[in-house]
Motif scaffolding. Structure first.
Motif, PDB file in Angstrom:
ATOM      1  N   PHE A  41       2.739 -18.210 -36.635  1.00 30.08           N
ATOM      2  CA  PHE A  41       3.800 -17.853 -35.700  1.00 30.08           C
ATOM      3  C   PHE A  41       5.139 -18.415 -36.153  1.00 30.08           C
ATOM      4  CE2 PHE A  41       1.127 -16.043 -32.556  1.00 30.08           C
ATOM      5  CZ  PHE A  41      -0.059 -16.754 -32.585  1.00 30.08           C
ATOM      6  N   PRO A  42       6.226 -17.741 -35.795  1.00 25.52           N
ATOM      7  CA  PRO A  42       7.540 -18.308 -36.068  1.00 25.52           C
ATOM      8  C   PRO A  42       7.814 -19.485 -35.133  1.00 25.52           C
ATOM      9  CG  PRO A  42       7.764 -16.266 -34.833  1.00 25.52           C
ATOM     10  CD  PRO A  42       6.306 -16.421 -35.160  1.00 25.52           C
ATOM     11  N   SER A  43       8.760 -20.311 -35.494  1.00 26.71           N
ATOM     12  CA  SER A  43       9.059 -21.511 -34.710  1.00 26.71           C
ATOM     13  C   SER A  43       9.583 -21.204 -33.311  1.00 26.71           C
ATOM     14  CB  SER A  43      10.080 -22.374 -35.451  1.00 26.71           C
ATOM     15  OG  SER A  43      11.282 -21.641 -35.638  1.00 26.71           O
ATOM     16  N   PHE A  44      10.124 -20.016 -33.102  1.00 22.69           N
ATOM     17  CA  PHE A  44      10.730 -19.677 -31.809  1.00 22.69           C
ATOM     18  C   PHE A  44       9.763 -19.019 -30.820  1.00 22.69           C
ATOM     19  CE2 PHE A  44      11.648 -16.185 -34.734  1.00 22.69           C
ATOM     20  CZ  PHE A  44      11.242 -15.073 -34.010  1.00 22.69           C
ATOM     21  N   ARG A  45       8.475 -18.990 -31.170  1.00 19.30           N
ATOM     22  CA  ARG A  45       7.507 -18.395 -30.243  1.00 19.30           C
ATOM     23  C   ARG A  45       7.410 -19.248 -28.980  1.00 19.30           C
ATOM     24  NH1 ARG A  45       1.104 -18.704 -29.941  1.00 19.30           N
ATOM     25  NH2 ARG A  45       1.696 -20.831 -30.308  1.00 19.30           N
ATOM     26  N   PRO A  46       7.540 -18.612 -27.804  1.00 16.14           N
ATOM     27  CA  PRO A  46       7.389 -19.391 -26.567  1.00 16.14           C
ATOM     28  C   PRO A  46       5.929 -19.783 -26.347  1.00 16.14           C
ATOM     29  CG  PRO A  46       8.138 -17.131 -26.099  1.00 16.14           C
ATOM     30  CD  PRO A  46       7.888 -17.231 -27.560  1.00 16.14           C
ATOM     31  N   PRO A  47       5.684 -20.768 -25.497  1.00 16.48           N
ATOM     32  CA  PRO A  47       4.293 -21.129 -25.196  1.00 16.48           C
ATOM     33  C   PRO A  47       3.592 -19.972 -24.467  1.00 16.48           C
ATOM     34  CG  PRO A  47       5.817 -22.336 -23.780  1.00 16.48           C
ATOM     35  CD  PRO A  47       6.655 -21.591 -24.770  1.00 16.48           C
ATOM     36  N   ASN A  48       2.300 -19.883 -24.649  1.00 10.53           N
ATOM     37  CA  ASN A  48       1.529 -18.773 -24.065  1.00 10.53           C
ATOM     38  C   ASN A  48       1.697 -18.663 -22.554  1.00 10.53           C
ATOM     39  OD1 ASN A  48       0.580 -18.046 -26.573  1.00 10.53           O
ATOM     40  ND2 ASN A  48      -1.359 -19.111 -26.341  1.00 10.53           N
ATOM     41  N   TRP A  49       1.826 -19.782 -21.843  1.00  8.38           N
ATOM     42  CA  TRP A  49       1.875 -19.751 -20.383  1.00  8.38           C
ATOM     43  C   TRP A  49       3.119 -19.032 -19.864  1.00  8.38           C
ATOM     44  CZ3 TRP A  49       6.078 -21.710 -18.012  1.00  8.38           C
ATOM     45  CH2 TRP A  49       6.840 -22.661 -18.697  1.00  8.38           C
ATOM     46  N   ILE A  50       4.146 -18.862 -20.681  1.00  6.74           N
ATOM     47  CA  ILE A  50       5.388 -18.249 -20.206  1.00  6.74           C
ATOM     48  C   ILE A  50       5.267 -16.734 -20.030  1.00  6.74           C
ATOM     49  CG2 ILE A  50       6.593 -17.752 -22.388  1.00  6.74           C
ATOM     50  CD1 ILE A  50       8.255 -19.536 -19.553  1.00  6.74           C
ATOM     51  N   PHE A  51       4.360 -16.106 -20.763  1.00  5.97           N
ATOM     52  CA  PHE A  51       4.303 -14.648 -20.767  1.00  5.97           C
ATOM     53  C   PHE A  51       3.906 -14.064 -19.410  1.00  5.97           C
ATOM     54  CE2 PHE A  51       4.154 -15.746 -25.232  1.00  5.97           C
ATOM     55  CZ  PHE A  51       5.045 -14.827 -25.779  1.00  5.97           C
ATOM     56  N   ALA A  52       2.932 -14.632 -18.744  1.00  2.00           N
ATOM     57  CA  ALA A  52       2.487 -14.078 -17.450  1.00  2.00           C
ATOM     58  C   ALA A  52       3.593 -14.092 -16.399  1.00  2.00           C
ATOM     59  CB  ALA A  52       1.242 -14.798 -16.948  1.00  2.00           C
ATOM     60  N   PRO A  53       4.290 -15.204 -16.157  1.00  2.00           N
ATOM     61  CA  PRO A  53       5.350 -15.150 -15.139  1.00  2.00           C
ATOM     62  C   PRO A  53       6.524 -14.260 -15.545  1.00  2.00           C
ATOM     63  CG  PRO A  53       5.205 -17.365 -16.080  1.00  2.00           C
ATOM     64  CD  PRO A  53       4.054 -16.577 -16.620  1.00  2.00           C
ATOM     65  N   VAL A  54       6.845 -14.228 -16.838  1.00  2.00           N
ATOM     66  CA  VAL A  54       7.946 -13.358 -17.264  1.00  2.00           C
ATOM     67  C   VAL A  54       7.588 -11.903 -17.021  1.00  2.00           C
ATOM     68  CG1 VAL A  54       9.226 -12.501 -19.281  1.00  2.00           C
ATOM     69  CG2 VAL A  54       8.981 -14.965 -18.910  1.00  2.00           C
ATOM     70  N   TRP A  55       6.399 -11.485 -17.468  1.00  2.38           N
ATOM     71  CA  TRP A  55       6.017 -10.086 -17.292  1.00  2.38           C
ATOM     72  C   TRP A  55       5.841  -9.728 -15.812  1.00  2.38           C
ATOM     73  CZ3 TRP A  55       7.306  -6.412 -20.126  1.00  2.38           C
ATOM     74  CH2 TRP A  55       7.400  -6.555 -21.508  1.00  2.38           C
ATOM     75  N   THR A  56       5.309 -10.643 -15.023  1.00  6.28           N
ATOM     76  CA  THR A  56       5.152 -10.362 -13.593  1.00  6.28           C
ATOM     77  C   THR A  56       6.507 -10.094 -12.946  1.00  6.28           C
ATOM     78  OG1 THR A  56       3.145 -11.698 -13.484  1.00  6.28           O
ATOM     79  CG2 THR A  56       4.286 -11.289 -11.402  1.00  6.28           C
ATOM     80  N   SER A  57       7.498 -10.908 -13.269  1.00  9.55           N
ATOM     81  CA  SER A  57       8.826 -10.701 -12.673  1.00  9.55           C
ATOM     82  C   SER A  57       9.496  -9.445 -13.227  1.00  9.55           C
ATOM     83  CB  SER A  57       9.710 -11.933 -12.873  1.00  9.55           C
ATOM     84  OG  SER A  57       9.912 -12.194 -14.239  1.00  9.55           O
TER      85      SER A  57
END
Length: 178
Positions: A41-57
């Motif tokens: 992964f590139p250094s700027f990849r967000p942590p996995n836990w961020i994807f669910a709340p971002v996509w939900t919103s």
């Protein structure tokens, strides 16, 4: 004043994109501990836990925006018809990315698909803005996130060239000829 029937329509518009998100979330969770965690992964990849709340919103926002355009643009037979077609197209592209990336492990084609999604999100946002300004503005963070996701997908593709093999190639590796 919002009528009771309007609340049902709003809830339905918000729930529609969430349904695809829930299915894709299930598909994603199945791959996280296996194939996905072994990628570079590139250094700027967000942590996995961020994807669910971002996509939900984002799904909630795009669903509400679709309701506003449907309401203000005369539904499926008024001027909203074209923008709602674009909305359906971007939603289908949105939902298609997860199986391409997480189930098929097609890093190159998931990047191409995500680039098409990002362009369609931009077109949808502009089309929505012409009917309801708020609906168009709601697509700005969605476009920004898709742009970021496209860059992230591209970098993952470039960092993992051996991971671009199709499922068929993994099952039956190509025979070397000498």
């Amino acid at each position: 004043m919002v009528q009771q029937w309007d609340i049902v329509k709003i809830i339905g518009a918000i729930a529609l994109p969430q349904m695809g998100g829930w299915v894709n979330g299930y598909l994603t969770r199945q791959e996280i501990k296996g194939w996905y965690q072994n990628l570079n992964f590139p250094s700027f990849r967000p942590p996995n836990w961020i994807f669910a709340p971002v996509w939900t919103s984002l799904y909630a926002g795009m669903g509400y925006a679709s309701y506003l355009v449907w309401r203000d643009g005369g539904g499926f037979s008024g001027i909203a018809q074209g923008p709602l077609f674009l909305y359906g197209t971007q939603l289908a592209l949105n939902w298609a990315w997860t199986p391409i990336f997480f189930k098929r492990h097609e890093l190159k084609w998931s990047f191409v698909e995500l680039a098409a999604l990002t362009a369609t999100v931009a077109a949808t946002g502009f089309a929505f803005f012409n009917i309801n300004k708020l609906a168009g503005y709601v697509f700005i963070p969605y476009f920004a996130w898709c742009s970021f996701a496209t860059l992230l997908n591209y970098k993952i593709y470039k960092l993992n060239p051996e991971s671009t093999a199709t499922i068929e190639e993994v099952k039956e590796p190509k025979k070397k000829t000498n």
